[in-house]
Write a protein that holds these residues in place. Structure first.
Motif, short mmCIF file in Angstrom:
data_model
loop_
_atom_site.label_atom_id
_atom_site.label_comp_id
_atom_site.label_asym_id
_atom_site.label_seq_id
_atom_site.Cartn_x
_atom_site.Cartn_y
_atom_site.Cartn_z
N ARG A 112 0.87 -1.25 0.00
CA ARG A 112 -0.14 -0.02 -0.04
C ARG A 112 1.01 1.24 -0.09
O ARG A 112 2.04 1.03 0.42
CB ARG A 112 -0.92 -0.06 1.00
N VAL A 113 -0.06 2.22 -0.31
CA VAL A 113 0.77 3.72 -0.17
C VAL A 113 0.39 4.24 1.29
O VAL A 113 -1.22 4.20 1.20
CB VAL A 113 0.75 4.59 -1.35
N VAL A 114 0.77 4.56 2.26
CA VAL A 114 0.38 4.95 3.45
C VAL A 114 0.92 6.38 3.60
O VAL A 114 1.79 6.75 3.49
CB VAL A 114 0.79 3.97 4.33
N LEU A 115 -0.02 7.09 4.62
CA LEU A 115 0.31 8.35 5.01
C LEU A 115 0.02 8.56 6.46
O LEU A 115 -1.19 8.40 6.70
CB LEU A 115 -0.36 9.74 4.09
N ASP A 225 4.75 13.70 -5.13
CA ASP A 225 4.12 13.07 -3.74
C ASP A 225 2.73 13.33 -3.85
O ASP A 225 1.93 12.46 -3.47
CB ASP A 225 4.73 14.14 -2.47
N GLN A 228 1.01 10.85 -6.13
CA GLN A 228 0.90 9.72 -5.60
C GLN A 228 0.08 9.58 -4.61
O GLN A 228 -0.60 8.57 -4.49
CB GLN A 228 2.42 9.33 -5.19
N PHE A 229 -0.30 10.37 -3.76
CA PHE A 229 -1.29 10.47 -2.68
C PHE A 229 -2.56 10.36 -3.55
O PHE A 229 -3.41 9.64 -3.11
CB PHE A 229 -1.18 11.68 -1.82
N ASP A 232 -2.88 6.71 -5.48
CA ASP A 232 -2.42 5.45 -4.96
C ASP A 232 -2.59 5.40 -3.55
O ASP A 232 -2.34 4.29 -3.03
CB ASP A 232 -0.75 5.16 -5.32
N CYS A 233 -2.52 6.45 -2.86
CA CYS A 233 -2.79 6.17 -1.15
C CYS A 233 -4.11 5.73 -0.66
O CYS A 233 -4.99 6.33 -1.59
CB CYS A 233 -2.33 7.52 -0.64
N THR A 234 -3.99 4.75 0.15
CA THR A 234 -5.29 4.11 0.39
C THR A 234 -5.44 4.00 1.82
O THR A 234 -6.54 3.60 2.40
CB THR A 234 -5.41 2.39 -0.22
N LYS A 261 -11.19 9.44 -2.15
CA LYS A 261 -10.10 8.80 -3.17
C LYS A 261 -10.83 8.55 -4.57
O LYS A 261 -12.07 7.97 -4.52
CB LYS A 261 -9.51 7.69 -2.89
N ARG A 284 -10.60 6.22 1.23
CA ARG A 284 -9.43 5.76 2.02
C ARG A 284 -10.06 5.17 3.55
O ARG A 284 -10.95 5.61 3.92
CB ARG A 284 -8.38 6.71 2.08
#
Length: 375
Positions: A112-115, A225, A228-229, A232-234, A261, A284
């Protein structure tokens, strides 16, 4: 339970739109001494705390698994007691609860892409980096600005007193990421994210991923960044960030846009494991851990958890606003923003293994937040 922050009381009013309105605490003449009185996380009341080589006011603690195989250990530089504004320089129990969950349910974070919002010393981000495709560890740059140069400094040349640079939260976070991930540090990048910054692209509604002009320097979010957020960020993370009403208010303000998203055209909602709102939109998932700090309210003659109560009231107010708006007038939101509500769902952690050594009290809770269609 962790020591309750010695926080100035905050008055709360209600505006015409039913939003709880936090007021910044007034600082008294002895405010400069607050760090000495300070807030101390229960995690740091431990005899193994050693002195960090990064600065004389810093400590270093090894957080190691006790039952997990393979053995995992994180070496974390942190502060001890701090003023309430600088608690991000400490490690809090909620981070360790989230750490356990990430190891227990690693399939929810794999590839995953995580923030992470309010990453602090970076423990949760570091754990995610072992399985995720990319992790954005974010916090605000000014968190430790009130600290003295003597008490928050790192030696950029390995200890030469003539080369001292100021240590803020992002500097400390970067040091922990670099030291623990080494050559894999590119998986976890440190970025500034200020919840009060209305100009931040992550807080602005966009119909879909697109290139944004941004400064590619320092801790600033770059254009790549942001792209990508969006695309791809989920997964979002937050550990022990519900403690000051002023911060909670702005955090909740950002949730609708942060959680929304655009559904991927090439992937199904089930494969993304995201709540689907419509053909066009998905949500998300935010994992939010915190310690419910309990007080007895003399005014109400009952046990209360003021910080959490304020947070949930603010979520209810935001939901009320989003439900009551009309298409021609979206209020704070773009008129094209889908009609959604923020859903809070507590995660059952009773059967979750405890991989790390900390006191998992009943007040430690984990919640999952996501968007659902407004009925």
């Amino acid at each position: 339970m962790g020591k309750e922050p010695l926080q100035e009381s905050e008055e709360v009013g209600v505006d015409s739109d039913a939003h709880p309105q936090p007021k910044k605490a007034k600082l008294d003449a002895n405010d400069d001494e607050r760090e000495d009185e300070g807030v101390l996380s229960s995690v740091h009341v431990h005899p193994t705390n050693g002195t960090s080589p990064l600065g004389k006011a810093l400590r270093v603690t090894h957080f190691s698994t006790t039952i997990h195989q393979p053995h995992i250990s994180y070496r974390i530089h942190h502060r001890m007691a701090t003023a309430i504004e600088a608690v991000g320089l400490q490690v809090w129990p909620g981070a360790l609860l989230l750490l356990d969950y990430i190891l227990w349910k690693k399939q929810e974070f794999e590839s995953r892409v995580v923030l992470e919002i309010g990453a602090g010393t970076g423990l949760a981000s570091l754990a995610c980096a072992s399985v995720a495709r990319k992790v954005f560890a974010t916090d605000i740059a000014k968190l430790a600005s009130a600290d003295s140069a003597d008490d928050s400094s790192i030696h950029s040349d390995g200890g030469n007193e003539s080369a001292v640079e100021s240590l803020g939260i992002l500097d400390l976070l970067s040091k922990n990421v670099a030291e623990n991930l080494g050559s894999d540090s590119s998986v976890c990048v440190v970025r500034e994210l200020d919840l009060l910054d209305d100009t931040c692209p992550l807080f602005q509604f966009r119909k879909g991923p697109k290139e944004i002009d941004a400064t590619d320097s320092g801790f600033a979010l770059s254009s790549s960044d942001i792209y990508q957020f969006d695309s791809d960020c989920t997964v979002l993370l937050g550990a022990d960030i519900i403690y000051m009403d002023f911060v909670s208010f702005h955090f909740v303000r950002r949730l609708p846009v942060l959680l929304l998203k655009r559904a991927s055209a090439n992937t199904s909602a089930s494969s993304e494991k995201l709540p689907r709102l419509s053909k066009e939109w998905a949500s998300r998932i935010l994992y939010l851990s915190f310690e419910r700090r309990i007080h007895f309210s003399k005014d109400e003659c009952r046990i209360t958890a003021p910080a959490w109560d304020f947070f949930t009231r603010t979520v209810e107010a935001i939901n009320q606003d989003m439900s009551g708006r009309v298409a021609e007038d979206g209020g704070d939101l773009d008129p094209l923003f889908p009609r959604v509500q923020i859903k809070l769902e507590q995660v059952d952690v009773d059967d979750m293994p405890q991989y790390f050594d900390y006191e998992r009290v009943k007040e430690l809770e984990l919640w999952k937040l996501y968007l659902v269609q407004d009925a």
